[in-house]
Motif scaffolding. Structure first.
Motif, short mmCIF file in Angstrom:
data_model
loop_
_atom_site.label_atom_id
_atom_site.label_comp_id
_atom_site.label_asym_id
_atom_site.label_seq_id
_atom_site.Cartn_x
_atom_site.Cartn_y
_atom_site.Cartn_z
N ILE A 182 0.84 -1.20 0.00
CA ILE A 182 0.00 0.00 0.00
C ILE A 182 0.88 1.26 0.00
CG2 ILE A 182 -1.76 1.31 1.27
CD1 ILE A 182 -2.72 -1.36 2.45
N MET A 183 1.97 1.22 0.78
CA MET A 183 2.75 2.45 0.97
C MET A 183 4.09 2.45 0.27
SD MET A 183 1.79 0.69 3.83
CE MET A 183 2.87 0.54 5.23
N TRP A 184 4.35 1.47 -0.57
CA TRP A 184 5.70 1.37 -1.16
C TRP A 184 5.99 2.53 -2.11
CZ3 TRP A 184 7.02 -1.80 -6.01
CH2 TRP A 184 5.94 -1.86 -6.89
N ALA A 185 7.27 2.66 -2.46
CA ALA A 185 7.68 3.79 -3.31
C ALA A 185 7.59 3.45 -4.80
CB ALA A 185 9.09 4.24 -2.96
N ARG A 186 7.16 2.23 -5.15
CA ARG A 186 6.71 1.86 -6.49
C ARG A 186 7.80 1.81 -7.56
NH1 ARG A 186 4.54 5.72 -4.15
NH2 ARG A 186 5.09 7.25 -5.72
N GLN A 187 9.05 1.82 -7.14
CA GLN A 187 10.15 1.74 -8.11
C GLN A 187 10.39 0.27 -8.48
OE1 GLN A 187 12.30 4.30 -9.56
NE2 GLN A 187 10.40 5.38 -9.08
N THR A 188 10.48 0.00 -9.75
CA THR A 188 10.53 -1.39 -10.22
C THR A 188 11.62 -1.56 -11.28
OG1 THR A 188 8.69 -0.69 -11.64
CG2 THR A 188 8.13 -2.07 -9.77
N GLN A 189 12.87 -1.68 -10.82
CA GLN A 189 13.99 -1.89 -11.75
C GLN A 189 14.34 -3.38 -11.77
OE1 GLN A 189 14.27 1.21 -12.66
NE2 GLN A 189 13.39 2.05 -10.78
N ARG A 190 14.58 -3.88 -12.96
CA ARG A 190 15.02 -5.27 -13.08
C ARG A 190 16.47 -5.44 -12.62
NH1 ARG A 190 12.96 -8.31 -18.55
NH2 ARG A 190 10.75 -7.77 -18.39
N TRP A 191 16.77 -6.66 -12.20
CA TRP A 191 18.16 -7.05 -12.00
C TRP A 191 18.73 -7.51 -13.34
CZ3 TRP A 191 20.39 -9.79 -7.19
CH2 TRP A 191 19.97 -9.14 -6.02
N SER A 192 20.06 -7.50 -13.42
CA SER A 192 20.74 -8.04 -14.59
C SER A 192 21.75 -9.08 -14.10
CB SER A 192 21.49 -6.94 -15.33
OG SER A 192 22.66 -6.59 -14.61
N ASP A 193 22.47 -9.68 -15.04
CA ASP A 193 23.50 -10.65 -14.62
C ASP A 193 24.65 -9.97 -13.88
OD1 ASP A 193 22.41 -13.08 -15.10
OD2 ASP A 193 23.06 -13.17 -17.19
N PHE A 194 24.80 -8.65 -14.06
CA PHE A 194 25.83 -7.97 -13.27
C PHE A 194 25.46 -7.99 -11.78
CE2 PHE A 194 26.18 -6.18 -17.53
CZ PHE A 194 27.52 -6.42 -17.78
N ASP A 195 24.18 -8.21 -11.50
CA ASP A 195 23.72 -8.34 -10.12
C ASP A 195 23.76 -9.80 -9.67
OD1 ASP A 195 22.95 -5.51 -10.03
OD2 ASP A 195 21.42 -6.13 -11.47
N PHE A 196 23.17 -10.68 -10.49
CA PHE A 196 23.12 -12.10 -10.10
C PHE A 196 24.53 -12.71 -10.01
CE2 PHE A 196 18.71 -11.72 -11.74
CZ PHE A 196 18.06 -12.18 -10.61
N GLU A 197 25.45 -12.21 -10.81
CA GLU A 197 26.81 -12.79 -10.79
C GLU A 197 27.72 -12.10 -9.78
OE1 GLU A 197 28.02 -12.66 -14.90
OE2 GLU A 197 26.71 -14.34 -15.44
#
Lengths: 560, 180
Positions: free
Chosen positions: A113-128
């Motif tokens: 209900i109160m979130w800041a609604r930002q929705t960025q995907r992760w990439s392999d630079f994150d998963f790796e």
């Protein structure tokens, strides 16, 4: 009342709502347990249409409430218009070994209900990241595993964004972006030219800038740019569980939603060798109930998910469900939000903005992305905003003051950024059960022992240095940096404790978010995160949830 | 009809709440009362506060502090959103108002005419009066009076129009020439 279901979902927030939607849509009789009260879309948004002058303290929190609830009072959104959606410290105490601001929303919809609604995907630079940089454990999945689920979730949720073509922040299924302001656009162009690897973009966010058929089916409409999202939106202009997944699940006829249901523990049958259900304490009557199901999804919110698993004791699991390696509750991490910077810009003074915008600009992580280049690990993303407003001269009194209040003048552009730093999960950052203190429902209180480290301090300094350099080069003036000194937790991005991994010896969950040692229990909220990267995490939780439900359903059909 | 019933209910609530009823309503029954839980004004302070806010933002061709009941907002905030220490400081400073008025303008505040009140406020604005509590009282009253005025229904519908539902966002538009 029936107490046996096909699935039990613990929690109705960001990820629990998705589990409920996915299972009920596929015909699974699903019990959704929510520890807090019911919040119906629109009907239970009491402040949503209030005018500023209708708030008796004009937004401020009364002193007694702030004094009695210092933790939640530090949250930017705990204001007179949305305070009813936040847990008060006094109602749900926990133990802080080190200062930790645990911000919670106990109600149907949770913090969605109160979130800041930002929705960025992760990439392999994150998963790796963990594998490359040698911390935590390797993620058992890569971007390609999650990409189709990101798309699946984005289409249903409705995400506004631009296709920016950045390898470290993959594009998604976007509704049109809203304008950047003149100076945000200027900064975007300037930074893009000055640095080959730094970008300023429109932050992808869960707003229906142009609803599609699926959103209309949900009963939601176009974002009206009220920028009052934390009150709940009467148009359903942004995504929350209450407007979207929960009513969607309800319409299938397959969902039983039980509010005021505090989950005490997950029941494990030693003979069957699997979890069989949950024990619930009614929040009002304190009566205990048991519900059974062959599949259990734990979506209680990162730290409460840890708490429930730790409190799920059996002969097979004396230290918490699935906790054979003793790592449950360890390697908890968060985002470092301490740094902020502000400045002025005196260009583009012939231009301004019109209307309101509930979204913002975003600077994806540029440090240590393609190679290690600093003396600290990982990096930070940052928000960016540039606005000008009417400013007033408050000096004097009488007719001259009144005239100045009635006739302001447009100030310069005010620009600012805040950092969102990746923190490194460490075994010493833990949550555990307090051995003696219990809450009002007889459940052990959570003991939180989480702090910053040297890497965080170095990163903070780098944020100040790099943003100051970028601001200075762009001609911004009166640059001021600040360290809020805020405790971990206030970022409201706490993650981990039940991390995913390839190896049952060093992780709790497998690549499908199943407990290695008890595979009919899935954890798909923030607790599952192996590392934190810098992106606002909710989109990833939702995608992981949809993917895990798909897996659970395929297993069920195979009769596993 | 509904309105009448509501006001009756409100009055009942006033009586049953058993909180402090500000003395101003006894002096002048036409004035609306406000309830405070944490302090009690003395003598004619309610009227003093209303007059002071009216000096800060006077009425005239358009509404001022008095019409938006800024003094009631000041008291509400003082009651609910201040620490006891700050409330005490405010009230100690408030207690100095008549002295300061006498000293700078030659008359207690309510007896002072417009010119004398302006003399007092000029002294307060220019921090000519050394009393820290008085300075706090004045700064707080002024800040809250401005807040009350600028967040009032009048201001946000007639001066700087607040839109609950803008329905639009344009990130870069030419600045409109200001109307003199």
């Amino acid at each position: 009342m029936n107490t046996n279901f096909d699935v039990i979902v613990i929690g109705s927030g960001m990820s629990g709502g998705w589990a409920a939607k996915e299972f009920t849509e596929k015909g699974f009789k699903t019990l959704v347990l929510e520890r807090g009260r019911e919040v119906r879309h629109i009907k239970d948004y009491p402040t949503t249409n209030m005018m500023p002058w209708e708030f008796e303290h004009r937004g401020d929190i009364p002193y007694d409430i702030a004094q009695a609830n210092p933790v939640v009072s530090r949250c930017y959104a705990f204001r007179e218009d949305a305070m009813h959606f936040f847990v008060k410290d006094t109602e749900h105490p926990y133990v802080q070994e080190k200062p930790f601001d645990w911000i919670r929303g106990y109600q149907v919809g949770g913090k969605s209900i109160m979130w800041a609604r930002q929705t960025q995907r992760w990439s392999d630079f994150d998963f790796e990241g963990p594998a490359r940089d040698g911390f935590a454990v390797d993620w058992p999945i890569r971007y390609s595993d999650l990409a189709p689920w990101y798309s699946y979730v984005e289409k249903f949720v409705g995400v506004s964004g631009n296709k920016d073509g950045l390898p470290n922040l993959p594009d998604g299924e976007f509704l049109p972006a809203l304008d950047l302001t003149c100076v945000e656009d200027y900064f975007k162009d300037f930074i893009g030219k000055k640095y080959k690897d730094r970008h300023v973009i429109y932050g992808r966010c869960a707003h229906l800038t142009q609803p599609t058929e699926i959103h209309l089916q949900q009963g939601r409409g176009q974002c009206q740019k009220r920028d009052l999202c934390q009150r709940g939106c009467p148009f359903g202009g942004y995504y929350n569980s209450n407007s979207t997944t929960i009513p969607w699940a309800e319409r299938t006829g397959n969902m039983t939603l039980r509010p005021f249901s505090v989950v005490h523990s997950i029941l494990y049958d030693d003979k069957k060798g699997q979890a069989t259900g949950v024990r619930v304490v009614d929040a009002n009557t304190r009566e205990t109930f048991e519900y059974t199901a062959p599949i259990i999804f734990v979506n209680a919110g990162a730290l409460n998910t840890n708490l429930i698993l730790l409190n799920s004791i059996s002969a097979r699991f004396p230290h918490g469900l699935g906790n054979d390696n003793g790592l449950l509750g360890k390697y908890v991490a968060f985002h470092n939000y301490r740094g902020h910077i502000s400045a002025e810009y005196h260009g583009h003074l012939d231009s301004t903005t019109d209307g309101r915008r509930p979204t913002g600009a975003y600077i994806p992580r540029f440090r240590n992305v393609f190679r290690q280049e600093t003396d600290f690990l990982r990096g930070y993303a940052a928000g960016f905003g540039a606005f000008r407003g009417t400013e007033h001269d408050y000096r004097g009194f009488g007719d001259s003051l009144k005239k100045n209040l009635d006739h302001g003048s447009l100030g310069p552009w005010r620009v600012g950024s805040h950092m969102m730093g990746e923190t490194i999960p460490k075994e010493t950052n833990t949550v555990s059960l307090d051995p003696s203190l219990k809450d009002a429902w007889g459940i052990p209180q959570l003991k939180i022992d989480i702090g910053y480290d040297d890497n965080d301090e170095k990163m903070l300094k780098d944020f100040f240095a790099q943003l100051t350099e970028m601001y200075t080069a762009a001609g911004f003036t009166n640059i001021k940096t600040g360290d809020s000194g805020q405790a971990p937790g206030l970022d409201i991005h706490e993650m981990g404790g039940v991390r995913m991994g390839k190896d049952a010896k060093t992780s709790l969950l497998n690549k499908w978010n199943q407990l290695h040692a008890c595979p009919n229990v899935y954890v798909t909220d923030g607790a599952c995160m192996t590392s934190t990267s810098t992106q606002n995490p909710s989109l990833t939780y939702m995608a992981l949830t949809a993917r895990a439900v798909d897996h659970a359903i395929s297993q069920a059909h195979k009769g596993v | 009809m509904l309105v009448n019933r509501r006001s009756v209910l409100k009055r009942l609530a006033l009586v049953s709440a058993g909180a402090v009823l500000l003395p101003a309503c006894f002096h002048n029954p036409a004035k609306p009362a406000i309830l405070t839980r944490n302090f009690q004004l003395s003598g004619d302070q309610y009227e003093q506060l209303e007059e002071l806010t009216a000096v800060l933002i006077p009425s005239g061709a358009t509404p001022g502090a008095r019409e938006v009941s800024a003094h009631r907002f000041v008291l509400k905030m003082l009651d609910d959103c201040f620490s006891q220490a700050d409330r005490d400081k405010f009230l100690r400073g408030f207690g100095q108002l008549d002295n300061a008025s006498q000293q700078t303008a030659g008359a207690p505040f309510l007896k002072a005419d417009a010119t004398q009140r302006a003399t007092l406020l000029t002294a307060l604005e220019t921090k000519k009066l050394p009393d820290q509590d008085l300075a706090f009282f004045y700064a707080t009253t002024k800040k809250l009076t401005i807040q009350a005025y600028m967040s009032s229904q009048y201001y946000l519908t007639k001066i700087q129009v607040y839109e609950l539902v803008p329905g639009r966002w344009h990130g870069c538009v030419p600045v409109k020439p200001t109307v003199a």
